[in-house]
Design an enzyme around this catalytic site. Sequence first.
Site, PDB file in Angstrom:
ATOM      1  N   ARG A  74       0.832  -1.212   0.000  1.00  0.00           N
ATOM      2  CA  ARG A  74       0.000   0.000   0.000  1.00  0.00           C
ATOM      3  C   ARG A  74       0.869   1.266   0.000  1.00  0.00           C
ATOM      4  NH1 ARG A  74      -5.583  -0.900   0.488  1.00  0.00           N
ATOM      5  NH2 ARG A  74      -6.061   1.264   0.920  1.00  0.00           N
ATOM      6  N   VAL A 106      -5.059   7.053   5.314  1.00  0.00           N
ATOM      7  CA  VAL A 106      -3.678   6.987   5.794  1.00  0.00           C
ATOM      8  C   VAL A 106      -2.701   7.386   4.689  1.00  0.00           C
ATOM      9  CG1 VAL A 106      -4.203   5.307   7.605  1.00  0.00           C
ATOM     10  CG2 VAL A 106      -3.608   4.488   5.311  1.00  0.00           C
ATOM     11  N   HIS A 122      -6.854   8.050  11.420  1.00  0.00           N
ATOM     12  CA  HIS A 122      -6.371   6.672  11.473  1.00  0.00           C
ATOM     13  C   HIS A 122      -4.865   6.578  11.213  1.00  0.00           C
ATOM     14  CE1 HIS A 122     -10.759   5.197  10.700  1.00  0.00           C
ATOM     15  NE2 HIS A 122     -10.563   5.658  11.917  1.00  0.00           N
ATOM     16  N   CYS A 130       8.671   1.589  15.801  1.00  0.00           N
ATOM     17  CA  CYS A 130       8.921   0.264  16.343  1.00  0.00           C
ATOM     18  C   CYS A 130       7.665  -0.233  17.064  1.00  0.00           C
ATOM     19  CB  CYS A 130      10.097   0.322  17.304  1.00  0.00           C
ATOM     20  SG  CYS A 130      10.383  -1.292  18.087  1.00  0.00           S
ATOM     21  N   CYS A 133       9.257  -0.684  21.067  1.00  0.00           N
ATOM     22  CA  CYS A 133       9.669   0.454  21.913  1.00  0.00           C
ATOM     23  C   CYS A 133       9.119   1.782  21.375  1.00  0.00           C
ATOM     24  CB  CYS A 133      11.194   0.509  22.036  1.00  0.00           C
ATOM     25  SG  CYS A 133      12.044   1.075  20.547  1.00  0.00           S
TER      26      CYS A 133
HETATM   27  P1  OAD Z   1     -14.746   2.209   3.077  1.00  0.00           P
HETATM   28  O1  OAD Z   1     -13.923   1.367   2.164  1.00  0.00           O
HETATM   29  O2  OAD Z   1     -15.493   1.575   4.184  1.00  0.00           O
HETATM   30  O3  OAD Z   1     -15.821   3.001   2.246  1.00  0.00           O
HETATM   31  C1  OAD Z   1     -15.481   3.709   1.088  1.00  0.00           C
HETATM   32  C2  OAD Z   1     -16.678   4.509   0.677  1.00  0.00           C
HETATM   33  O4  OAD Z   1     -16.289   5.281  -0.434  1.00  0.00           O
HETATM   34  C3  OAD Z   1     -17.893   3.681   0.259  1.00  0.00           C
HETATM   35  O5  OAD Z   1     -19.064   4.211   0.857  1.00  0.00           O
HETATM   36  C4  OAD Z   1     -17.932   3.870  -1.261  1.00  0.00           C
HETATM   37  O6  OAD Z   1     -19.257   3.892  -1.784  1.00  0.00           O
HETATM   38  C5  OAD Z   1     -17.320   5.239  -1.399  1.00  0.00           C
HETATM   39  N1  OAD Z   1     -16.679   5.490  -2.698  1.00  0.00           N
HETATM   40  C6  OAD Z   1     -16.124   4.583  -3.541  1.00  0.00           C
HETATM   41  N2  OAD Z   1     -15.606   5.213  -4.611  1.00  0.00           N
HETATM   42  C7  OAD Z   1     -15.838   6.532  -4.434  1.00  0.00           C
HETATM   43  C8  OAD Z   1     -15.528   7.700  -5.179  1.00  0.00           C
HETATM   44  N3  OAD Z   1     -14.851   7.624  -6.329  1.00  0.00           N
HETATM   45  N4  OAD Z   1     -15.923   8.910  -4.696  1.00  0.00           N
HETATM   46  C9  OAD Z   1     -16.590   9.004  -3.524  1.00  0.00           C
HETATM   47  N5  OAD Z   1     -16.908   7.923  -2.771  1.00  0.00           N
HETATM   48  C10 OAD Z   1     -16.534   6.716  -3.215  1.00  0.00           C
HETATM   49  O7  OAD Z   1     -13.771   3.354   3.605  1.00  0.00           O
HETATM   50  P2  OAD Z   1     -13.847   4.234   4.922  1.00  0.00           P
HETATM   51  O8  OAD Z   1     -15.237   4.620   5.236  1.00  0.00           O
HETATM   52  O9  OAD Z   1     -12.822   5.282   4.784  1.00  0.00           O
HETATM   53  O10 OAD Z   1      -9.800   1.973   9.152  1.00  0.00           O
HETATM   54  O11 OAD Z   1     -13.358   3.179   5.983  1.00  0.00           O
HETATM   55  C11 OAD Z   1     -13.217   3.571   7.278  1.00  0.00           C
HETATM   56  C12 OAD Z   1     -12.100   2.821   7.915  1.00  0.00           C
HETATM   57  O12 OAD Z   1     -12.311   1.423   7.822  1.00  0.00           O
HETATM   58  C13 OAD Z   1     -10.757   2.999   7.236  1.00  0.00           C
HETATM   59  O13 OAD Z   1     -10.079   4.184   7.615  1.00  0.00           O
HETATM   60  C14 OAD Z   1     -10.016   1.810   7.740  1.00  0.00           C
HETATM   61  C15 OAD Z   1     -11.079   0.800   7.403  1.00  0.00           C
HETATM   62  O14 OAD Z   1     -10.951  -0.426   7.828  1.00  0.00           O
HETATM   63  C16 OAD Z   1      -8.714   1.493   9.713  1.00  0.00           C
HETATM   64  O15 OAD Z   1      -7.829   0.950   9.086  1.00  0.00           O
HETATM   65  C17 OAD Z   1      -8.709   1.694  11.194  1.00  0.00           C
END
Ligand code: OAD
Length: 259
Positions: A74, A106, A122, A130, A133
């Site tokens: 990534r 991120v 996030h 690390c 530590c």
């Molecule tokens: P998601 O992957 O859950 O959701 C992405 C959203 O973006 C969905 O609702 C899609 O419909 C929308 N989407 C897709 N393409 C798009 C575009 N071109 N324009 C606008 N919207 C679009 O991502 P997050 O909600 O960011 O956390 O996920 C939240 C957290 O869950 C992440 O930060 C991560 C994940 O697991 C951690 O890693 C702690």
Amino acid sequence: MTQTADLPRAVAAAVRDARRILVLTGAGMSAESGVPTFRDAQTGLWEAFDPSQLATPQAWRDDPPFVWAWYAWRIKLVRDVEPNAGHRALADLAALREVTVVTQNVDDLHERAGSEVAAHLHGALTELRCADCHTQYDDAPALPDEPVERLAPETCAACGGDVRPGVVWFGEMLPEEAVRTTEDAIEALAPGDVCLVVGTSGIVFPAAGYPAMALAKGATVIEVNPVETDISDMCHHVVRGTAANVLPELVGAVADDPG
Ligand code: OAD
């Protein structure tokens, strides 16, 4: 609630009339740059894995090289892509209005487009430290040219521990300062201000709770997302489109008629 695939005048007017705009972004913001969202089907080596299983302290304890291989890929992916028109439009909006960008992402695509990011809720992929530590790791990690299934993490110079990405894993605390900055930005909202929610599925808390907090402060809540989400129902306006399509149109409408 208005729900439309076009940019309604009411949405442009709300943004134009706002004193402050709080922008909350999620993975969909970077999708058109080529960074897969979390809930998109994974491809290639990771298609059998749910990211929520990879993004956990338990997964790291069980198998650091497996988790690190995913993050290293990534990091490489993000390094090789560019901000999209949506990121650039938000940077342009900051020249027109008081804008606070808070992201769950991120990656650093907002910053590379010229936005100042108030909070990375996030964490950040490239802020390595690390796992034992917590010493910051400033060297550039070795990244694979192609996805690999396992990759030995970098080694901490201070204690010899494994170096992990600076992201928040499920079950971990969010960075305190990022949360405080976000809550302060929400607290500063007043009726007439706007909370613009872009590209998040609205299912991971506490971020998923912020639009409701903005609503409680009297802000107009606008969602930009191609599909319905868990927060769609509470929004004043829902624009069913992608970040790279909708945001340039929205910011263009404000720039053309700044009011
Ligand atoms: P998601 O992957 O859950 O959701 C992405 C959203 O973006 C969905 O609702 C899609 O419909 C929308 N989407 C897709 N393409 C798009 C575009 N071109 N324009 C606008 N919207 C679009 O991502 P997050 O909600 O960011 O956390 O996920 C939240 C957290 O869950 C992440 O930060 C991560 C994940 O697991 C951690 O890693 C702690």
